[in-house]
Design a protein around this motif. Structure first.
Motif: not given
Lengths: 342, 546
Positions: B151-159, B168-174, B490-496
């Protein structure tokens, strides 16, 4: 045009003495020192007993370059004026006058008295910093002029380069100082430190260690040099060697908190938890605000299974880590900066 | 003769390793396009400093990893299809990914809808994008439909995708870095947070407002629900979050989340198993360095580097900081092992992408990190800290210690770039892991070893059936030659960035794997025996109850 006319009318009206003093003081506070001085000269001539006028006349004279005539009165007002704010102003102006006339020795007692009466006052601290800087500049100038070949000149140059982050140049100056005075204490230590600040590569670590060892050869009771050697050995993966050096450092200086912490860390790694806890409890007593000491103590309590005490240390650490209230927003406000909207 | 025999023996000692020579083969692989990311000589704003990530994903299930490179403003995030024989072809337009531009930050991947094809999530300062993989042929931007529009501009980085509730379903961390608005952010030199060593530089992160991290729950119907508040993820609000690393750090069967934070304490969210997380980094020993000071945490990697069965953590930091290696002493409690492991000497680099990988297949996880300063202006100072810098490679000696072999590891390591994201994966299935690196304003690097794999290896491709299809969170123990190694998908990791979802294990001299043991997120345990080495082995989660 109309506004000017109104002021002109006011100027023609006769004013009571206290009104004229107030007008002059107002001019002074607005930074119109020459106007204030002119007005106050007249007021004091007409009413020599007007203490406020006397004080502000002296302040105006000082502010307009008349320190020679103002200093005496400023001294009297600083010593005897009943009004603390006027005493403060007179004292600060007197310090400025001494600085302007290069009379640093006369400025020190005035500043001492100001600091006692107005501790934490930004203007007083500013004057203090200024005086120290002048004194420093003066001493450096004298040293460079009168003893240019002295090892102290090289030592001081090294220290200045260090502050500026020019570590290679600092090291070069320390080397010159050592060449001139091989038995001088602290020179090898400073050189070792500059080398470490420059780089942590293997060659630099070795060079730095040699310098700390040379310092220790001159002064075997130097606990800090022992500690530095310990740190280098640690970086070189020699934990046993490092432990011996930290132990010696602590025995030389039992209140050296950094050495206590370093030794405790190695004891923790070796799972010697009771010894580590003892060392760290000493360190936090010596330095109650040391985040490093509390953090290390928290972890060793944890490792020793003493979770309640670990939690207690965590609470202390949380308190220490908390930034001062409004640190950033207040700071930014003072700078007139807009904070981005959420 | 006696000498020769000794040398032969040395070659099989753990960590002894053979010669390593990495070359940058990006140009010959067809990865020649530069990816813009702000100024090269000066940067006005912090958003120019943090991008961007890289990813290895096999989007068309042809068994070969494809390359994704995220772009800053002025370019497109691009996908390159692996054509085989070491060549890549730009398929960005062809697969429908030429839809978003702006300040791209990171990427992570998983099959969030369990349809058998790996999907992509790309983070932005601005709006994130979820790209659903349609049959391995094209991607569809389903951000809004999935409920992921912000709903607003966010500075999303790693995920990172993770199945935190094992449904059984992949959730998402940002992760979210901070609140940034170019209209109100001061310019270089405007306040004391906008200076570095006496030169005016872009401002922040100190002085800029914090934001909070986000956890989206996968509803299992193609949509997500923001559960940041309810799960406890949003509770920490004084951290500048960058990279995300998932893993079961306390071995309780639940995926935890570690977040590297810039100039503020890093975060460890411990999964309580009831949909809630508690942040416990401080007491667990991973918030600070050994002095109790917050570092400028950038990139993250996890591995059981000492072979004790517990996941350890590596974090890259800012110049004048040490890198940080946290050794898991069991139960998810960590000791700072940086100095003891021999990682304390490289303090002149700003580290970003990093990863553990067994470069010589000796069964021990080595470590690579890529570097480059945030301030191009630093080059004016003429000191030993540079905007473009070389990578650092550590060989795992197998005794808890690492040796820095950067200067003898080939020309690829010596190249200087303003590197950011780094993704690790075996793109040609030759048993050696390659590294894809996103360099600011330059073509990417693709580090590949000149010589073939000397020792044996196995690559495991896991597919969940009852668990999430990408097998995120599956824990694998491989026993070969008498040694057991462990890792997690694992998904993600390293730098972004997103590394290969397959797991690579070096086997040393062992030609066969004695045993592979898998703990699936569903709770199923699977054991396979006597597998041949030197190949990619696909393992599907058993469908029935074991």
């Amino acid at each position: 045009m109309r506004a000017i006319s109104v002021f002109a009318v006011f100027a023609l009206l006769p004013l009571a003495a206290e009104d004229r003093t107030a007008e002059a003081v107002d001019a002074f506070h607005r930074g119109r020192y020459a106007d204030a001085r002119e007005m106050l000269e007249k007021v004091v001539q007409a009413a020599p007993g007007d203490g406020v006028a006397q004080t502000f006349l002296a302040l105006s004279r000082a502010a307009t370059g008349g320190c020679d005539t103002a200093a005496g009165e400023l001294g009297r007002q600083f010593a005897a004026n009943q009004d603390a704010s006027l005493r403060r102003l007179a004292g600060i102006a007197l310090v400025e006058c001494h600085l302007a006339r290069n009379r640093l020795a006369d400025a020190w007692p005035v500043l001492d008295a100001l600091q006692k009466e107005f501790p934490g006052d930004a203007d007083v601290l500013y004057e203090t910093a200024k005086l120290h800087m002048r004194a420093w500049n003066e001493a450096v100038f004298q040293m460079y002029q009168k003893t240019p070949a002295s090892f102290r000149v090289n030592q001081l140059s090294g220290e200045i380069f260090e502050i500026q982050g020019r570590y290679a140049e600092a090291a070069a100056e320390y080397r010159k100082a050592i060449e001139k005075n091989p038995a001088g204490l602290n020179l090898h230590y400073r050189l070792g430190r500059a080398l470490l600040l420059e780089s942590h590569d293997t060659a630099k670590l070795r060079e730095a260690r040699n310098e700390f060892e040379a310092e220790l050869a001159l002064n075997p009771s130097d606990a800090v040099a022992e500690y530095q050697v310990g740190q280098i050995l640690l970086a070189e993966q020699n934990a046993a060697g490092a432990m011996a050096r930290f132990e010696r450092s602590v025995s030389l200086s039992p209140d050296f908190a950094e050495a206590l912490v370093a030794l405790a860390r190695l004891k923790t790694e070796a799972k010697q938890y009771p010894e580590a806890i003892g060392l760290l409890e000493r360190a936090v007593k010596l330095q109650p605000a040391s985040e490093t000491a509390h953090y290390s103590l928290m972890l060793v309590y944890r490792n020793a299974g003493r979770m309640e005490e670990a939690q207690r240390e965590k609470t202390v650490l949380d308190q220490l880590k908390r930034p001062p209230e409004g640190e950033f927003t207040e700071f930014l406000k003072r700078l007139g900066e807009k904070t981005p909207k959420p | 003769m006696r000498l020769l025999a000794s040398l032969a023996l040395l070659a099989w000692l753990p960590g002894a390793g053979g010669p390593v020579e990495f070359r940058n083969v990006a140009a010959s692989a067809g990865l020649t396009r530069a990816f813009p990311n702000g100024g090269d000589r000066t940067k006005q704003f912090i958003v120019e400093t943090t991008g961007s990530g890289a990813a290895w994903i096999d989007y068309d299930n042809d068994g070969l990893l494809d390359a994704l490179l995220v772009s800053g403003a002025g370019g497109l995030t691009r996908l390159y299809h692996n054509e085989g024989k070491g060549r890549f072809r730009d398929v960005t337009e062809e697969v429908g990914l030429a839809v978003a531009s702006g300040w791209g930050q990171g990427a992570c991947a998983a099959d969030y809808d369990n349809d058998g094809f790996t999907d992509l999530f790309v983070t932005y300062w601005g709006q994130n994008h979820l790209y659903r993989n349609i049959g391995g042929r094209r991607f569809e931007d389903v951000t809004a439909r999935a409920g992921l529009r912000q709903s607003r501009v966010r500075y999303n980085t790693g995920c990172a995708f993770l199945d935190y509730d094992r449904d059984g379903h992949a959730d998402l961390f940002v992760a979210n870095y901070l609140k940034f608005d170019p209209q109100t952010t001061p310019k270089p030199g405007e306040n004391p947070y906008c200076w570095y060593r006496g030169i005016p530089v872009n401002c922040g992160p100190r002085g800029l407002p914090f934001d909070r991290n986000i956890l989206y729950h996968n509803n299992g119907d193609g949509t997500f629900t923001d559960v940041s508040e309810a799960s406890g993820i949003a509770a920490p609000d004084q951290n500048y979050a960058l990279s995300v690393l998932t893993g079961d750090f306390n071995n309780d069967g639940l995926e935890d989340i570690y977040v590297a934070c810039d100039q503020t304490p890093s975060l460890l969210y411990i999964n309580r198993g009831n949909g809630k997380f508690t942040e416990e980094a401080l007491l667990r020993g991973v918030a600070f360095d050994e002095n109790g000071k917050a570092m400028s945490g950038m990139g993250l990697a996890a591995a059981d580097y000492d072979g004790d069965g517990w996941l350890d953590i590596f974090r890259s930091n800012f110049s004048d900081d040490r890198e940080t290696l946290y050794r898991n002493r069991g139960r998810g409690e960590f000791d700072d092992a940086t100095v003891a492991a021999g990682l304390a000497r490289n303090t002149r680099y700003v580290g970003w992408g990093c990863g553990f990988f067994d470069m010589d297949n000796d069964g021990w996880q080595d470590l690579l990190l890529v570097n480059g300063h945030v301030f191009p202006e630093v080059d004016r100072l003429g000191i030993d800290i540079h905007f473009r810098d070389r990578a650092i490679l550590y060989r795992n000696l197998g005794n808890g210690k690492f040796a820095d072999i950067s200067e003898s590891a080939g020309p690829g390591l010596e190249e200087r770039h303003a590197a950011r994201g780094a993704a690790f994966g075996d793109y040609d299935n030759d048993g050696q892991v390659e590294v894809l690196i996103n360099n600011q304003n330059e073509p990417p690097s693709l580090l590949k070893q000149a010589a073939g794999a000397g020792s044996h290896w196995i690559l495991l491709r896991l597919t969940g059936t009852r668990s999430n299809r990408s097998a995120l969170g599956a824990k694998v123990r491989v026993t070969a030659g008498g040694r057991t190694q462990s890792d997690e998908v694992r998904s993600g990791g390293s730098y972004l960035s997103q590394s290969d979802l397959r797991l690579h294990f070096g086997l040393g001299a062992a030609r066969r794997v004695e045993r592979v043991e898998i703990d699936w997120p569903s709770g199923a345990r699977q054991v396979l025996r006597d597998l041949p080495a030197d190949r990619v082995t696909a393992i599907e989660e058993p469908r029935g109850t074991l």
